[in-house]
Design a protein around this motif. Sequence first.
Motif, PDB file in Angstrom:
ATOM      1  N   ARG A 131     -13.304  -8.875 -23.767  1.00  0.00           N
ATOM      2  CA  ARG A 131     -13.275 -10.343 -23.909  1.00  0.00           C
ATOM      3  C   ARG A 131     -12.791 -11.075 -22.664  1.00  0.00           C
ATOM      4  NH1 ARG A 131     -10.035  -9.735 -29.497  1.00  0.00           N
ATOM      5  NH2 ARG A 131     -11.491  -8.293 -30.487  1.00  0.00           N
TER       6      ARG A 131
ATOM      7  N   GLU B 143     -19.980  -4.753 -23.278  1.00  0.00           N
ATOM      8  CA  GLU B 143     -20.109  -6.122 -23.785  1.00  0.00           C
ATOM      9  C   GLU B 143     -21.347  -6.803 -23.201  1.00  0.00           C
ATOM     10  OE1 GLU B 143     -15.626  -7.657 -24.767  1.00  0.00           O
ATOM     11  OE2 GLU B 143     -16.229  -7.653 -22.670  1.00  0.00           O
TER      12      GLU B 143
ATOM     13  N   MET C  36     -11.386 -13.704 -38.796  1.00  0.00           N
ATOM     14  CA  MET C  36     -11.577 -15.113 -39.158  1.00  0.00           C
ATOM     15  C   MET C  36     -11.575 -15.344 -40.669  1.00  0.00           C
ATOM     16  SD  MET C  36     -11.565 -18.056 -37.949  1.00  0.00           S
ATOM     17  CE  MET C  36     -12.035 -18.273 -36.246  1.00  0.00           C
TER      18      MET C  36
ATOM     19  N   LYS D 243     -13.713 -13.134 -34.632  1.00  0.00           N
ATOM     20  CA  LYS D 243     -14.619 -12.860 -35.753  1.00  0.00           C
ATOM     21  C   LYS D 243     -14.116 -11.738 -36.648  1.00  0.00           C
ATOM     22  CE  LYS D 243     -17.688  -9.867 -32.994  1.00  0.00           C
ATOM     23  NZ  LYS D 243     -19.059  -9.714 -32.460  1.00  0.00           N
TER      24      LYS D 243
ATOM     25  N   ARG E  19     -12.819 -18.615 -27.350  1.00  0.00           N
ATOM     26  CA  ARG E  19     -14.074 -18.601 -28.096  1.00  0.00           C
ATOM     27  C   ARG E  19     -13.804 -18.184 -29.538  1.00  0.00           C
ATOM     28  NH1 ARG E  19     -17.871 -15.271 -23.737  1.00  0.00           N
ATOM     29  NH2 ARG E  19     -17.558 -16.698 -21.967  1.00  0.00           N
ATOM     30  N   VAL E  20     -14.413 -18.892 -30.480  1.00  0.00           N
ATOM     31  CA  VAL E  20     -14.230 -18.580 -31.885  1.00  0.00           C
ATOM     32  C   VAL E  20     -14.676 -17.156 -32.182  1.00  0.00           C
ATOM     33  CG1 VAL E  20     -14.974 -19.142 -34.232  1.00  0.00           C
ATOM     34  CG2 VAL E  20     -14.378 -20.969 -32.654  1.00  0.00           C
ATOM     35  N   GLU E  21     -15.749 -16.705 -31.506  1.00  0.00           N
ATOM     36  CA  GLU E  21     -16.268 -15.366 -31.789  1.00  0.00           C
ATOM     37  C   GLU E  21     -15.273 -14.263 -31.434  1.00  0.00           C
ATOM     38  OE1 GLU E  21     -18.683 -16.735 -28.042  1.00  0.00           O
ATOM     39  OE2 GLU E  21     -17.815 -17.644 -29.848  1.00  0.00           O
ATOM     40  N   PHE E  22     -14.295 -14.565 -30.571  1.00  0.00           N
ATOM     41  CA  PHE E  22     -13.281 -13.565 -30.256  1.00  0.00           C
ATOM     42  C   PHE E  22     -12.431 -13.222 -31.483  1.00  0.00           C
ATOM     43  CE2 PHE E  22     -12.905 -14.647 -25.409  1.00  0.00           C
ATOM     44  CZ  PHE E  22     -14.160 -14.101 -25.211  1.00  0.00           C
TER      45      PHE E  22
ATOM     46  N   SER F 200      -6.535 -13.521 -28.599  1.00  0.00           N
ATOM     47  CA  SER F 200      -7.301 -12.987 -29.724  1.00  0.00           C
ATOM     48  C   SER F 200      -6.889 -11.555 -30.051  1.00  0.00           C
ATOM     49  CB  SER F 200      -8.805 -13.061 -29.433  1.00  0.00           C
ATOM     50  OG  SER F 200      -9.156 -12.289 -28.290  1.00  0.00           O
TER      51      SER F 200
ATOM     52  N   GLU G 176      -5.117 -10.302 -33.645  1.00  0.00           N
ATOM     53  CA  GLU G 176      -5.565  -9.120 -34.389  1.00  0.00           C
ATOM     54  C   GLU G 176      -4.396  -8.176 -34.671  1.00  0.00           C
ATOM     55  OE1 GLU G 176     -10.217  -8.665 -32.908  1.00  0.00           O
ATOM     56  OE2 GLU G 176      -8.633  -7.578 -31.852  1.00  0.00           O
TER      57      GLU G 176
ATOM     58  N   GLU H 143      -8.578 -26.054 -34.337  1.00  0.00           N
ATOM     59  CA  GLU H 143      -9.203 -26.394 -33.054  1.00  0.00           C
ATOM     60  C   GLU H 143      -8.671 -27.754 -32.614  1.00  0.00           C
ATOM     61  OE1 GLU H 143     -13.522 -27.351 -30.959  1.00  0.00           O
ATOM     62  OE2 GLU H 143     -13.482 -26.454 -32.967  1.00  0.00           O
TER      63      GLU H 143
ATOM     64  N   ALA I 214      -7.420 -18.027 -29.466  1.00  0.00           N
ATOM     65  CA  ALA I 214      -8.837 -17.655 -29.401  1.00  0.00           C
ATOM     66  C   ALA I 214      -9.224 -17.203 -28.002  1.00  0.00           C
ATOM     67  CB  ALA I 214      -9.720 -18.820 -29.842  1.00  0.00           C
TER      68      ALA I 214
END
Length: 320
Positions: free
Chosen positions: A179, A317, A45, A42, A37-40, A14, A18, A54, A9
Motif C-alpha cells: 500500500r 500489487e 470495512m 477493505k 484510500r478507502v480500499e486500503f 491502514s 487491521e 471522512e 486509511a
Amino acid sequence: MRFLVTGGAGFIGSHLVELLISEGHSVTVVDNLSTGRVEFLKGVMGNPRLRFIEADLLRPEVAREAARGVDAVFHLAANPEVRIGQQSPESIYRQNVEMTYNVLESMRVAGVRALAFASSSTVYGDAKVIPTPEDYGPLYPISVYGGSKLASEGLISGYAFTFDWTAVSFRLANVVGPRSTHGVIYDFINKLRRNSSSLEVLGDGTQSKSYVHVRDTVKAMYQLLMKAIDKGVRYEAFNVGTPDRVSVLEIAHIVAEAMGLTPQVYTTGGVDGGRGWKGDVKVMQLSVDKAMSWGWAPEVKSSRDVVRRAVAEALSEFKA
C-alpha cells in the motif's frame, strides 16, 4: 480498548487499524483521503468495531467529535512527503503541526490520556552519531518536514507532562511494504515500467538509510504504547527501524533484478554533496536498542531483506 487512528486509511494507518481490529479493539478512523484510500481498509470495512469518518482534522470540530469516547489516540495523519517542504512550508505546517495541535486539544477536552505519534527519523537531521540513539542531541532537522515533526513532538511532550498523559513518539526509519504510494521503491518501479532500459537515481547514489517493514512498524507502535500505558510513563521517544542500512544504488539494483531487467543506472549528482533533494538526509541509521529492551524486535531484521520483501509486494500489487 477504543482507539482513534488519525490517517487510518493511509499506508501505515491502514495496517495499524487491521492490527487493532485483530486484537479485539474498537477503532474510529478519521481520514480526509488526500493520500489515504478507502480500499486500503477493505479487509475490515464491514467490521462492527470499525467507525470510519471522512473529514479533515484541520477543522477543530472534526477532531473534537472523533476524540469523544475513545481511550487512546494513534496520530498518523500528516503530509507524508519530505520533499514538498521546500515547495510549500505552509502545507507542511498546517497538516503536520496545526493538525497535531487540534488533535491534542480534542484529547484534552474529551479527557483522553494516551497518545502514540508517528514521528520521523528526519528529526535528527545529519546526525553525527551513527547508529543514532533517542537521546542524541541537539536536534537540527534539515527539512521543513523534519522540523514539523520535531515541533509536534515538543507539543506532545508538553501536553503529556501538563495534563498527566502517557504519550509516545515513534521516530520511524523509512517504512515500506504493501500500500505504499511514494518513496524510492515506488519511484524506481514506476520509472522502470515507463522505460525499462534506464533508471535515474536522484543524488549521487551513496545515500544510505535504514528501512523497516510496515507490519513490524505497526507492531512496534501498538506494543510499545500499551507497555508505556502499563508503566504509567509520561513521555517516551522510540526509534523504529532495522539495525543496518542500505544504499540507494543497492535498492536500484534490487528493484531491477526483481523485475528481470538490466537497465543503465545513472545518478543525477544531486544537491548539497550528493543529496537527492534539498533536505535529504544522506546517512540515516537508528539505534533500536531502546525499543528492543522494551520487548519489540523487527521480524524482518535487515534493511536489504526489508527492501527485497517490499519490492516483491509492490510488484504483486502492480500486477493485481
